[in-house]
Motif scaffolding. Structure first.
Motif, PDB file in Angstrom:
ATOM      1  N   THR A  24       0.828  -1.205   0.000  1.00 53.57           N
ATOM      2  CA  THR A  24       0.000   0.000   0.000  1.00 53.57           C
ATOM      3  C   THR A  24       0.867   1.262   0.000  1.00 53.57           C
ATOM      4  O   THR A  24       0.346   2.376  -0.004  1.00 53.57           O
ATOM      5  CB  THR A  24      -0.934   0.021   1.221  1.00 53.57           C
ATOM      6  OG1 THR A  24      -0.157  -0.134   2.415  1.00 53.57           O
ATOM      7  CG2 THR A  24      -1.967  -1.095   1.127  1.00 53.57           C
ATOM      8  N   SER A  25       2.185   1.079   0.006  1.00 52.19           N
ATOM      9  CA  SER A  25       3.105   2.209  -0.126  1.00 52.19           C
ATOM     10  C   SER A  25       3.536   2.325  -1.591  1.00 52.19           C
ATOM     11  O   SER A  25       3.966   1.350  -2.201  1.00 52.19           O
ATOM     12  CB  SER A  25       4.344   2.000   0.748  1.00 52.19           C
ATOM     13  OG  SER A  25       5.342   2.960   0.424  1.00 52.19           O
ATOM     14  N   PHE A  26       3.438   3.533  -2.138  1.00 49.54           N
ATOM     15  CA  PHE A  26       3.769   3.749  -3.550  1.00 49.54           C
ATOM     16  C   PHE A  26       5.180   4.320  -3.719  1.00 49.54           C
ATOM     17  O   PHE A  26       5.548   4.753  -4.811  1.00 49.54           O
ATOM     18  CB  PHE A  26       2.755   4.701  -4.176  1.00 49.54           C
ATOM     19  CG  PHE A  26       1.394   4.104  -4.409  1.00 49.54           C
ATOM     20  CD1 PHE A  26       0.558   4.615  -5.371  1.00 49.54           C
ATOM     21  CD2 PHE A  26       0.941   3.023  -3.675  1.00 49.54           C
ATOM     22  CE1 PHE A  26      -0.705   4.075  -5.597  1.00 49.54           C
ATOM     23  CE2 PHE A  26      -0.305   2.471  -3.865  1.00 49.54           C
ATOM     24  CZ  PHE A  26      -1.145   3.006  -4.838  1.00 49.54           C
ATOM     25  N   LYS A  27       5.961   4.329  -2.661  1.00 45.88           N
ATOM     26  CA  LYS A  27       7.280   4.957  -2.713  1.00 45.88           C
ATOM     27  C   LYS A  27       8.180   4.362  -3.792  1.00 45.88           C
ATOM     28  O   LYS A  27       8.969   5.067  -4.412  1.00 45.88           O
ATOM     29  CB  LYS A  27       7.972   4.844  -1.346  1.00 45.88           C
ATOM     30  CG  LYS A  27       7.346   5.705  -0.265  1.00 45.88           C
ATOM     31  CD  LYS A  27       8.081   5.543   1.056  1.00 45.88           C
ATOM     32  CE  LYS A  27       7.443   6.384   2.155  1.00 45.88           C
ATOM     33  NZ  LYS A  27       8.138   6.205   3.466  1.00 45.88           N
ATOM     34  N   LYS A  28       8.062   3.055  -4.005  1.00 48.06           N
ATOM     35  CA  LYS A  28       8.945   2.396  -4.965  1.00 48.06           C
ATOM     36  C   LYS A  28       8.258   2.145  -6.319  1.00 48.06           C
ATOM     37  O   LYS A  28       8.746   1.366  -7.121  1.00 48.06           O
ATOM     38  CB  LYS A  28       9.451   1.071  -4.392  1.00 48.06           C
ATOM     39  CG  LYS A  28      10.354   1.229  -3.182  1.00 48.06           C
ATOM     40  CD  LYS A  28      10.873  -0.119  -2.701  1.00 48.06           C
ATOM     41  CE  LYS A  28      11.774   0.037  -1.481  1.00 48.06           C
ATOM     42  NZ  LYS A  28      13.043   0.715  -1.817  1.00 48.06           N
ATOM     43  N   LYS A  29       7.141   2.836  -6.561  1.00 41.77           N
ATOM     44  CA  LYS A  29       6.395   2.553  -7.790  1.00 41.77           C
ATOM     45  C   LYS A  29       7.219   2.841  -9.040  1.00 41.77           C
ATOM     46  O   LYS A  29       7.260   2.034  -9.969  1.00 41.77           O
ATOM     47  CB  LYS A  29       5.086   3.349  -7.819  1.00 41.77           C
ATOM     48  CG  LYS A  29       4.207   3.054  -9.036  1.00 41.77           C
ATOM     49  CD  LYS A  29       2.767   3.461  -8.804  1.00 41.77           C
ATOM     50  CE  LYS A  29       2.556   4.951  -8.847  1.00 41.77           C
ATOM     51  NZ  LYS A  29       2.463   5.479 -10.235  1.00 41.77           N
ATOM     52  N   GLY A  30       7.894   3.980  -9.066  1.00 46.95           N
ATOM     53  CA  GLY A  30       8.707   4.318 -10.233  1.00 46.95           C
ATOM     54  C   GLY A  30       9.828   3.325 -10.455  1.00 46.95           C
ATOM     55  O   GLY A  30      10.080   2.881 -11.590  1.00 46.95           O
ATOM     56  N   GLU A  31      10.520   2.952  -9.375  1.00 52.73           N
ATOM     57  CA  GLU A  31      11.599   1.967  -9.480  1.00 52.73           C
ATOM     58  C   GLU A  31      11.068   0.615  -9.947  1.00 52.73           C
ATOM     59  O   GLU A  31      11.704  -0.081 -10.745  1.00 52.73           O
ATOM     60  CB  GLU A  31      12.280   1.781  -8.123  1.00 52.73           C
ATOM     61  CG  GLU A  31      13.101   2.939  -7.626  1.00 52.73           C
ATOM     62  CD  GLU A  31      13.705   2.621  -6.267  1.00 52.73           C
ATOM     63  OE1 GLU A  31      14.720   1.891  -6.229  1.00 52.73           O
ATOM     64  OE2 GLU A  31      13.150   3.071  -5.242  1.00 52.73           O
ATOM     65  N   LEU A  32       9.891   0.257  -9.444  1.00 47.39           N
ATOM     66  CA  LEU A  32       9.308  -1.027  -9.802  1.00 47.39           C
ATOM     67  C   LEU A  32       8.959  -1.074 -11.281  1.00 47.39           C
ATOM     68  O   LEU A  32       9.217  -2.070 -11.967  1.00 47.39           O
ATOM     69  CB  LEU A  32       8.071  -1.281  -8.939  1.00 47.39           C
ATOM     70  CG  LEU A  32       7.465  -2.691  -8.847  1.00 47.39           C
ATOM     71  CD1 LEU A  32       6.700  -3.088 -10.082  1.00 47.39           C
ATOM     72  CD2 LEU A  32       8.514  -3.727  -8.489  1.00 47.39           C
ATOM     73  N   VAL A  33       8.394  -0.007 -11.807  1.00 43.62           N
ATOM     74  CA  VAL A  33       8.058   0.039 -13.238  1.00 43.62           C
ATOM     75  C   VAL A  33       9.315  -0.142 -14.087  1.00 43.62           C
ATOM     76  O   VAL A  33       9.314  -0.885 -15.068  1.00 43.62           O
ATOM     77  CB  VAL A  33       7.336   1.363 -13.581  1.00 43.62           C
ATOM     78  CG1 VAL A  33       7.225   1.549 -15.095  1.00 43.62           C
ATOM     79  CG2 VAL A  33       5.949   1.387 -12.948  1.00 43.62           C
TER      80      VAL A  33
END
Length: 386
Positions: A24-33
């Motif tokens: 539920t944390s989006f902090k790593k969303k960019g890295e994950l993409v």
């Protein structure tokens, strides 16, 4: 044909029944993409001579990605794989993201239905689950009943190929309410419905609430009643019950999921995603940080299992009995040998006599009476002496 499944491990909030991998944390969303795109590049040789006909964004909640993020992932697939001229590209989405996009609300996606179409997505799988407020609150869904209905009304203006998820067997939900749920779905002329019994998974909030007596336990008898209501109602509306949990009108079966059930190869991209090449299964680490770190080091963070003949037989029994295609006795003999065919018929005899299973055109299939119990029946047909 082959398919690519892309796991998006982010959700705005945790549903009480869910045990899938997500954050539920989006902090790593960019890295994950970026890591997803890197994994696609790292694994391109696995499908070097194979045509990709389906791309499936699952989760988690893929609709939390922006249009630009989704576009960049789709572009990476096209840049590294041989993609069919008109692939099925499915996006799992939640109603609150889609409605929020329409109203301009501050949601992570800020997408529109037309924008999805523009980047090539041609099938939506929308997590409705129920049209009743009490059910949605019990499950801790992020959307409300009004958003669910508005979402479908708007989606139908842009998409023809839409699937929705519905859950039955919810504590406190009567058969009459379940009928209303189905009828509401049908009123939107949706061509595909995936429906599942509410299951109490270990270490979920739902399990904890049931143990504490906050929520009543799932009633298996009520769930079975609602399962048969579902079948009768949808089949009367020209849906084909082509897989245990899936109903589609002709021409609208999920190509992606049908490939899984028919044992075709697929690559799973992302943390916790599974892959199958016909002889081996593999699965990525169920941890976003570990996944991102490994991919950054050009390593695939996965475990691999080589399937024995018996493993492949058991999997074919499990998937075959869930579908309208059944289990082909000819295929059993060709792929596994006469002894497996004899074993299967011996194990199935009692279920055939009791009318849970039947033979038709040399295929073993589950009767209507046996459908709710099909997974349990399948496990009794497994060959265990490895």
């Amino acid at each position: 044909m082959a398919g690519i499944y892309i796991h998006i491990p982010f959700c705005k909030q945790a549903c009480h029944y869910c045990d899938f991998h997500f954050s539920t944390s989006f902090k790593k969303k960019g890295e994950l993409v970026e890591a997803l795109k890197s994994e696609l590049r790292l694994r391109k040789d696995e499908f070097s001579n194979t045509l990709v006909e389906t791309i499936y964004f699952g989760g988690g909640t893929p609709s939390v990605l922006t249009i630009a993020e989704l576009q960049s992932i789709i572009d990476e697939v096209y840049a590294n794989y041989d993609v069919a001229e008109n692939p099925e590209i499915t996006l799992e989405a939640n109603p609150d993201d889609l409605v929020g996009a329409l109203s301009g609300a501050e949601v992570p996606s800020k997408n529109s239905f037309n924008a999805y179409r523009t980047i090539g997505i041609n099938r939506l799988s929308i997590g409705i689950q129920s049209f009743f407020e009490a059910d949605l609150k019990l499950m801790n869904r992020a959307h409300n009943a009004e958003e669910a209905k508005r979402c479908l009304e708007e989606a139908r203006a842009y998409f023809d190929n839409i699937s929705i998820d519905l859950i039955y067997g919810i504590p406190g939900a009567s058969n009459e309410q379940w009928i209303q749920n189905i009828e509401t779905a049908l009123s939107f002329d949706i061509p595909h419905i995936s429906s599942y019994a509410l299951t109490v998974e270990p270490q979920t909030a739902l399990e904890n609430f049931i143990k504490k007596g906050i929520i009543d336990n799932v009633d298996d008898e009520k769930a079975e009643q609602q399962f048969h209501i579902l079948i009768d109602t949808l089949e009367a509306s020209d849906f084909v019950h082509y897989e245990l949990s899936n109903f589609g009108k002709e021409g609208y079966f999920s190509k992606n999921n049908s490939a899984y059930w028919q044992g075709k190869p697929y690559i799973g991209i992302g943390p916790s995603a599974h892959s199958f090449n016909g002889a081996q299964r593999s699965w990525n680490v169920r941890n976003n940080s570990k996944y991102i770190k490994a991919i950054a080091e050009n390593e695939l963070p996965s475990e691999v299992e080589t399937l024995t003949v018996t493993d492949r037989y058991n999997e074919y029994i499990m998937t075959g009995l869930r579908t309208i295609w059944g289990v082909s006795l000819d295929k059993i003999e060709t792929d596994f040998g006469k002894n497996y065919r004899s074993y299967l018929l011996e194990q199935a005899k009692g279920y055939i006599d009791d009318e849970f299973l039947y033979l038709h055109n040399d295929k073993l299939q589950v009767s209507k009476k046996g459908k709710f119990l099909s997974d349990g029946i399948a496990s009794q047909l497994f060959k265990l002496n490895l």
